[in-house]
Scaffold this motif. Sequence first.
Motif: not given
Lengths: 196, 634
Positions: A35-37, A39-44, A46, A49-50, A52
């Motif tokens: 679980a802790p990973l 949200p971090g993967i899409p964060f990395l 970014d 994925l962005r 905007k």
Amino acid sequence: MSHELAPAHDLAEPPRRSFLVRASAALIGAIVGIAPLIPGIPFLLDPVLRKKKRPTEQPVRGKDGFLKVTTVDSLPADGSPQQFAVVDDLQDAWNFIPNQEIGTVWLRKVKDAEGKEAVQCLSTVCPHLGCSVDYKSADKQFFCPCHTSAFDLDGKKLNAIPPRGMDSLEVDTQNGEILVRFKKFRGGTPNKEQVG
Amino acid sequence: MNALIAWLDHRTGIKGLMHEALYERIPGGARWRYVWGSTLVFTFTVQMISGIFLWSAYSPNATGAWESVYYIQNQMTMGWMVRGIHHFAAQAMVVLMALHLMQVVIDGAYKAPREVNFWLGLVLMQIVLGFSLTGYLLPWDQKGYYATRVATEIAGATPVIGAEVQKLAVGGEQYGHHTLTRFFALHTGVLPAALVGFLALHIYVFRRHGITVPDPNRAPTTTFWPDQVLKDAVACLAVLVTVMVLAFQFGAELSAPANAAEAYSAARPEWYYLFLFRFLKFEAVEHFGLAFGAIYVPGLLMTILVLMPFIAKVKGGHKFNVAFLFLIAFGAIGLTVLAMNEDKHNPSHQAAVKEALADGERLVELADAYGIPEGGANVLARNDPKLQGPRIFAKTCAACHRYDGHDGRGSPILVKDSTGKESPADPTGTDLGKYGTREWSRAVITDYDTLFAPLRNAEWHKELVAKPDSDGLNLDKSEMADWVKENRETLLKPENAEDLNALVEFLTSQADRPGETYDAKLVERGAKIFEEGTLTSGSLSVSCTGCHASIPAPTPETKLFFDSKVEPNGYPTLAGYGSDAWLKHFIANPGHGLHYGAKNQMPAYGGQFSPHQFNMLVRWMVGDYYKPKKEHGE
């Protein structure tokens, strides 16, 4: 007290447990482990994925992205190229910094197909691996100091090192001013592919 | 698969290692009370993972730290979630650590032969507190900045080497780039390495002695896997869910960017340090100096903790230890509740907290709209009327005026009576919260007495009332007040409702505020009433132009009415009333013939503001500042 607790592998056989206990321990263990990973993967990821592209409401500078670079008069009449800085508003992550030199271009006077005077604009970024292309006036050649890519005055490649010729950029001249639509292209590919 | 495992085992001994790790004996069966250590390891892992993600986007410098955190929080994919998890898991870790310590002491797990492991645990506790202290600063917002200033001041109270300790922590004499780089190095390098090292020792020694079992005959002996693993995993899941819910529900807050020139009256340490904060505020504690309360007392308590294994050897020592720990726990909880309760009933603190949050949100709005200049987000803050206007109002105007009942920034203005009891101070100027709105215009022409009533509290007005023959702005003799008395009834007749609306619209339109639209038809009708005073039913005793100068229609060159030529005639001019230009002219010289002339009582503020401040104040008052699109039309 510790003598009661003999090392674990002294046990003849670990006690058998129901499948349910093992399965739920493994499942919940896996959930809390992963679980802790999540949200971090899409964060990395970014940057890819962005959605905007511009984080601010600041308007895009220049009509249709054409930016004023210099005047036609400032180019040498003999058609030798000259380097100019391109000034735009710089968006760098959280920073928005107006009027920054964001890159350079090679400009030179040429004759178009009908023999009329025109302006040619080449990106200074080498299509090989992104170094900055120099001009050797003695040889009348563009030359990249990193991996010796060479190009003629029109930007055509003169050796096998670069995968394609120098990247031309759209130019517009209005009232003696030269406007350039500044873009970036991927290096190392035979075709010109725009970045961003 | 088995062949692969056999191959690997032959070279690494992995089977034995796994067996060792998983089949630790647990006499008396798996129990919930053993889960705390595992939840701490889990939470630390979460912090490592989320911390490394954040690291990839964080920039430790004084004009980039807040900015990069803003970017993480508001622009990056799932950034708010990653930061939310890191923020709340940090707090969870402190809570879990307290529970772990309580459980260890209650179960007597600190006693021989486990003293060393107990001390290792106490070292880990210091490291975790170090994490929270350093991490609190990193967003470089007002909250973290001021809390860290206090913490480093406390470090400065260390006997003998205080000044040096403080200088080393701060990275010099001034808080800035190097404070951040040093705290960042501690937070992401030194402390994690120390924690991993001490945690490895802690677990190694723990395994050496095995679990402390209060009651080995409670249930048949079991092993760590799967019974205790299940309980541990469920506990970790509960921690995870709690952290996630908090991250979703509240999110990690980000107050306004750190600014040494901007006081932060909402300053408080993180909630789990509140007890210490409150303790230091006791007069008895303060009396002995900062070092006593902040260093000696906590140091003494820590020393007793460290000595617990020895105390336990004395008869009744264990009971003393448990009692001592409960005493500290209840003391800390009590002080925390006390501190929170005091803050809750402190209107100034509440207003400051509200303002700090609003400031943070405002900066995010501005950064979203404009991007952040090279000088950092404080450049945005300095040039935003919505942030600066209220501050100037509170400092200058609120001495007499109010803004919707407060000082412009949301704080009430209080006076103390002889007994020391605080009560709201009487304003001596108008409440300008509604200034320039239709509500204001309506009040001027139908409820003048109430609107200007605060003036009666002023000493100068009391003197005027005592000497009715003298000249001045005496509300008892005010022509305008008399006019309202004469015409109020007529204006409020139901038949004249639309006329009143028209007059209000015309007067309000003089301000011509940015983003505001005025009904042109009503304005035209209002202008006629302003000139002629004729209403649907009856007419005004004297039309407005009976006293006030006529208002010329604005020309294209002078979009602002006030720019057109108006002759002073001894009555306040209403051309451009409430506009940017009118306000600037008025505030700079209220005694000008165009305004109150000789009757004026307001000090002239022309020379008191810098042009920038003046601009910020007036632009705030007329609503000339960035408004996000979603709020338009509200």
